[in-house]
Scaffold this motif. Structure first.
Motif, mmCIF file in Angstrom:
data_model
loop_
_atom_site.group_PDB
_atom_site.id
_atom_site.type_symbol
_atom_site.label_atom_id
_atom_site.label_comp_id
_atom_site.label_asym_id
_atom_site.label_seq_id
_atom_site.Cartn_x
_atom_site.Cartn_y
_atom_site.Cartn_z
ATOM 1 N N CYS A 1 2.308 4.755 -9.276
ATOM 2 C CA CYS A 1 2.322 5.767 -8.229
ATOM 3 C C CYS A 1 1.824 7.080 -8.808
ATOM 4 C CB CYS A 1 3.721 5.946 -7.652
ATOM 5 S SG CYS A 1 3.739 7.217 -6.372
ATOM 6 N N ASP B 1 4.450 10.115 -7.936
ATOM 7 C CA ASP B 1 5.702 10.141 -8.687
ATOM 8 C C ASP B 1 5.489 9.905 -10.170
ATOM 9 O OD1 ASP B 1 7.401 10.496 -6.393
ATOM 10 O OD2 ASP B 1 6.855 8.454 -5.856
ATOM 11 N N CYS C 1 10.139 5.903 -6.725
ATOM 12 C CA CYS C 1 8.961 6.089 -5.902
ATOM 13 C C CYS C 1 9.364 6.027 -4.446
ATOM 14 C CB CYS C 1 7.931 5.006 -6.205
ATOM 15 S SG CYS C 1 6.516 5.065 -5.084
ATOM 16 N N SER C 2 8.926 7.010 -3.699
ATOM 17 C CA SER C 2 9.297 7.082 -2.288
ATOM 18 C C SER C 2 8.194 6.553 -1.384
ATOM 19 C CB SER C 2 9.599 8.541 -1.923
ATOM 20 O OG SER C 2 8.498 9.350 -2.275
ATOM 21 N N HIS C 3 7.197 5.937 -1.977
ATOM 22 C CA HIS C 3 6.024 5.533 -1.186
ATOM 23 C C HIS C 3 5.916 4.032 -0.965
ATOM 24 C CE1 HIS C 3 5.100 9.279 -3.382
ATOM 25 N NE2 HIS C 3 4.631 9.652 -2.216
HETATM 26 ZN ZN ZN Z 1 5.580 7.190 -5.088
#
Ligand code: ZN
Ligand code: ZN
Ligand code: ZN
Length: 100
Positions: free
Chosen positions: A83, A86, A10-12
């Motif tokens: 998320c 993702d 997850c990039s958040h």
């Molecule tokens: Zn994410």
């Protein structure tokens, strides 16, 4: 392009804010006089809504309205984050670790 390594599922996660976790109602359901099944909290702005098993799915509606992809369960004992973007569950993330 993002790689899909396990470390960056997850990039958040850097969007997670700091919120109290003591909410026990879905405010929108209360307003409508409706009921919910489980509570979910947006981790970007702290919005509290109800889960997808609930009739009104306010948590998912909040994601579509706000583009805030991260939510966590407010159910006692749950420590996961979901998320939407993702489509991953991050287990045991210490969000809300400051809760008393
Ligand atoms: Zn994410
Ligand atoms: Zn609701
Ligand atoms: Zn939000």
């Amino acid at each position: 392009m993002m790689t899909n390594s396990l470390e960056s599922q997850c990039s958040h996660l850097d969007q997670i804010g700091d919120f109290p976790s003591g909410q026990t109602v879905c405010p929108q359901c209360v307003e409508m006089g409706d009921r919910w099944v489980h509570l979910r909290q947006c981790l970007v702005c702290g919005h509290v809504g109800c889960c997808d098993n609930s009739k009104n799915t306010h948590a998912t509606k909040h994601f579509h309205a706000s583009d805030h992809p991260l939510l966590r369960s407010l159910e006692p004992g749950d420590s996961w984050i979901w998320c939407y973007e993702d489509e991953v569950i991050i287990d045991g993330h210490p969000a809300g670790k400051n809760q008393k």
